[in-house]
Design a protein around this motif. Structure first.
Motif, PDB file in Angstrom:
ATOM      1  N   ASP A  20       0.820  -1.218   0.000  1.00 47.82           N
ATOM      2  CA  ASP A  20       0.000   0.000   0.000  1.00 47.82           C
ATOM      3  C   ASP A  20       0.855   1.270   0.000  1.00 47.82           C
TER       4      ASP A  20
ATOM      5  N   LYS B 261      -9.570   2.383  -1.970  1.00 48.15           N
ATOM      6  CA  LYS B 261     -10.588   1.418  -2.376  1.00 48.15           C
ATOM      7  C   LYS B 261     -10.415   0.081  -1.661  1.00 48.15           C
ATOM      8  N   GLU B 262      -9.169  -0.317  -1.442  1.00 47.60           N
ATOM      9  CA  GLU B 262      -8.893  -1.637  -0.873  1.00 47.60           C
ATOM     10  C   GLU B 262      -8.780  -1.642   0.647  1.00 47.60           C
ATOM     11  N   ILE B 263      -8.794  -0.479   1.266  1.00 47.47           N
ATOM     12  CA  ILE B 263      -8.463  -0.430   2.693  1.00 47.47           C
ATOM     13  C   ILE B 263      -9.577  -0.946   3.596  1.00 47.47           C
ATOM     14  N   GLY B 264     -10.826  -0.968   3.119  1.00 43.49           N
ATOM     15  CA  GLY B 264     -11.895  -1.594   3.898  1.00 43.49           C
ATOM     16  C   GLY B 264     -12.775  -0.652   4.689  1.00 43.49           C
TER      17      GLY B 264
ATOM     18  N   ASN C 171     -16.143   1.107   5.889  1.00 42.69           N
ATOM     19  CA  ASN C 171     -17.545   0.679   6.010  1.00 42.69           C
ATOM     20  C   ASN C 171     -18.434   1.831   5.543  1.00 42.69           C
TER      21      ASN C 171
ATOM     22  N   GLN D  78     -17.864   2.307  14.894  1.00 41.94           N
ATOM     23  CA  GLN D  78     -17.706   2.093  13.460  1.00 41.94           C
ATOM     24  C   GLN D  78     -17.204   3.351  12.755  1.00 41.94           C
TER      25      GLN D  78
ATOM     26  N   ASN E   8     -13.600   4.033  10.812  1.00 46.03           N
ATOM     27  CA  ASN E   8     -13.485   4.627   9.476  1.00 46.03           C
ATOM     28  C   ASN E   8     -12.509   5.794   9.480  1.00 46.03           C
TER      29      ASN E   8
ATOM     30  N   LEU F  59      -8.935   4.569   9.754  1.00 51.10           N
ATOM     31  CA  LEU F  59      -8.453   4.110   8.458  1.00 51.10           C
ATOM     32  C   LEU F  59      -8.147   5.287   7.542  1.00 51.10           C
TER      33      LEU F  59
END
Length: 642
Positions: A214, A224-227, A229, A237, A241, A244
């Motif tokens: 990365d 896009k790939e980091i996950g 929500n 939650q 986010n 991240l």
């Protein structure tokens, strides 16, 4: 309320640790984002991230390599490192892919030696890197400046079971001068610059830089790939986010700010004036001096031609080892090949110029107790190895070997005279030993197969003056070292002190890349050729033709010489008279077997192989492999095989 405050404190501490927060104000601004509802763009401003940029970390790696005049990277492809390879190719750096990662590193090692610069290899994570360990260790012991670039699992998935995720740093710390893991794009440039500086400074050696995937791909793809929500609800939650978002923003923070990519200053240890004076006085007073020159003498900054002039000015009998083989050409009166033990026994001055008192000098026991000893080496451990146990230095110089010899030659002055009588004595003894060896060469066949000594003599006679020789084997190559004469400086490549089998394909590939118009020969045993024979595919694909010579006696003979008499067993040392030439043909090359039926055509077959590699049209050139079915001789009875 208290619970929320505690969570905010925990998040703050995590952010401080993981996001490299530099002030309380910066931390306060980031924490406000958790409740602002507009975290993405505010974070981009805080961290100076260009969300729309299509650039990636691979471009930064490539730009530093280009600025350091790296001309090629040896690789075996992998998704972890693709951005580096693509970016490097766009900058005009050649990407030479191999069929095994170990050969990519061997090729980079050869480039480092022959170009007197840095060699670069790049491989993917996990098994891609573990496959290189032997070659990296070989480079360490051969003192080759080498940069190994490795991919790694994404930073957030480290230790979580991602594909090919292992602790790579712990593997390379013991065998590299410098290891680093890059987790932010703005750290790529300074890390790679420092790695190259360390590799080339002091006593050169390999370095390793690890790049999580990365850090190399574009921002948009990493996000896009980091996950994230997209339907986050609740504080936890949403906080995740934002964490991240902070993480990826930190990675790309200041990524494209202008940085200096030019080479850092290389540190080379130089001799002290008083040491040079001591050596000069010892030389002037010596009647039987001997100079032993090892691989380290071929390191920069001194060019080989300048070193040759210095050695000839010093004018004492020389024994050359490792990369120094060929330094004085094939017929220089100063170079002795056969009588080193006798010369060391009689010498009153022995200069170890990059030569180490390890197993090759019986740990120093072959040095005369009556001789004055000068040791020159960049590495203190090598400089003093086994000292006080079996030998003692009168002058120890921890400095660049070639620079020391050049300064000694300059200080000798016009009144200095070479020990011509001593040179003549050793020359006579050396010639007598050569004549004794020649008597063993006479028959073309032994036990129904080619006499290896006779074949090697024919090979030596057929070699062009600009030939580069790669030595990869045990018994057959050991014989070759006595028969074949390298033609000039940096025209002989062997593994070095590690004694590694399997260097042939990689070394030859690297040598041919550096010198595409020079013929490159691999001298293989039939055992060692099995390690890298598949690289004939790489030679064909990259149109880099080499000539392989396999001494095929259907045996691991160097081991068998001791094992069979000692234990009356040939277990695990027997091979077969395999048609290795057919393998080369199948991989796009040309091949031929020489046996008792066509032994009279040996010279013609050698010339044909050379012609295939020299075709006027590059697309018509082919690698060649000559499979020589040799018999047994007693030439190397008693040679060390461990």
């Amino acid at each position: 309320m208290i619970f929320l405050i505690l969570i905010a404190v925990v998040i703050g501490l995590l952010l401080w640790k993981w996001l490299d927060i530099r002030s309380v104000d910066e931390l306060s601004n980031i924490l406000k984002l958790v409740t602002s509802g507009n975290g993405q763009h505010v974070m981009s401003n805080v961290f100076q991230v260009d969300e729309n940029s299509k650039r990636h970390g691979g471009e930064l790696v490539a730009s530093v390599l280009k600025a350091h005049e790296v001309q090629e990277i040896f690789v075996l492809c992998g998704g972890h490192i693709s951005p580096i390879l693509v970016a490097a190719e766009k900058l005009g750096i050649n990407i030479i892919d191999t069929r095994h990662e170990v050969n990519a590193v061997f090729a980079a090692d050869a480039v480092a030696r022959l170009r007197q610069s840095i060699g670069v290899a790049a491989v993917t994570a996990g098994p891609g890197l573990t496959n290189t360990i032997t070659a990296v260790k070989n480079a360490q012991m051969a003192e080759s400046p080498l940069l190994l670039i490795g991919g790694a699992a994404p930073t957030l998935l480290k230790g979580r079971g991602a594909l090919q995720d292992i602790d790579q740093m712990v593997l390379f710390r013991p065998i590299c001068k410098y290891v680093a893991r890059v987790e932010r794009l703005r750290d790529i440039v300074p890390t790679v610059r420092k790695a190259i500086q360390v590799a080339k400074s002091g006593c050169p050696g390999p370095v390793f830089v690890e790049f999580p995937v990365d850090v190399l791909y574009p921002y948009e793809l990493v996000v896009k790939e980091i996950g994230f929500n997209p339907n986050a609800k609740g504080f936890i939650q949403k906080a995740l986010n934002y964490y991240l978002r902070c993480h990826v923003s930190r990675q790309f923070s200041g990524a494209w700010q202008k940085q200096d990519i030019t080479p850092l200053e290389i540190s080379t240890p130089m001799p002290k004036g008083e040491d040079i004076s001591k050596i000069v006085e010892l030389l002037k007073g010596a009647k039987k001096p001997v100079l032993l020159i090892g691989s380290q003498a071929t390191l920069p900054p001194v060019k080989p031609d300048d070193l040759v002039r210095a050695v000839e000015k010093i004018g004492v009998p020389c024994f050359l080892g490792g990369m120094a083989r060929g330094l004085l050409g094939k017929d220089n009166e100063l170079q002795m090949r056969q009588v080193r033990r006798d010369a060391l026994k009689e010498a009153d001055l022995t200069i170890l110029a990059g030569t180490v008192t390890d197993f090759r000098l019986s740990y120093g026991r072959t040095l005369s107790k009556k001789s004055k000893i000068v040791a020159i080496n960049r590495n203190y451990s090598q400089l003093t190895k086994n000292e006080k146990a079996f030998w003692n230095a009168d002058v120890s110089v921890q400095a660049d070997v070639a620079s020391t010899l050049v300064q000694v030659a300059a200080l000798l002055g016009s009144t200095y005279t070479k020990p011509q009588s001593w040179i003549s004595t050793l020359r006579q003894k050396d010639n007598e030993k050569e004549e004794a060896n020649a008597k063993k060469i006479a028959p073309k066949l032994t036990n129904g197969f080619l006499n290896p000594l006779s074949f090697l003599k024919t090979l030596d006679e057929s070699l062009p003056e600009n030939a580069i020789l790669v030595a990869d084997g045990g018994d057959f190559v050991g014989s070759a070292a006595y028969i074949i004469r390298p033609r000039g400086p940096l025209q002989w490549l062997d593994p070095g002190a590690f004694g590694t089998l399997g260097v042939g394909g990689g070394f030859a590939l690297g040598a041919k890349v550096v010198h595409p118009e020079k013929p490159v020969y691999i001298i293989w045993g039939d055992g060692s050729c099995g390690y890298s024979l598949m690289e004939f595919d790489s030679f064909a694909r990259h149109r880099l033709p080499v000539i392989g010579i396999v001494g095929n006696d259907a045996c691991w003979t160097q081991i068998a010489r001791e094992q069979i008499p000692m234990f009356q067993s040939s277990v695990a040392v027997d091979l077969a008279r395999t048609r290795y030439d057919n393998v080369a043909i199948s991989l796009g090359g040309w091949g031929e077997t020489i046996d008792a039926e066509n032994v009279e055509k040996t010279r013609g077959i050698l010339d044909e192989a050379l012609n295939f590699s020299r075709k006027s049209e590059k697309k018509e050139r082919k690698s060649a492999l000559i499979n020589v079915l040799i018999g047994k001789t007693d030439f190397r009875e008693g040679s060390i095989s461990v």
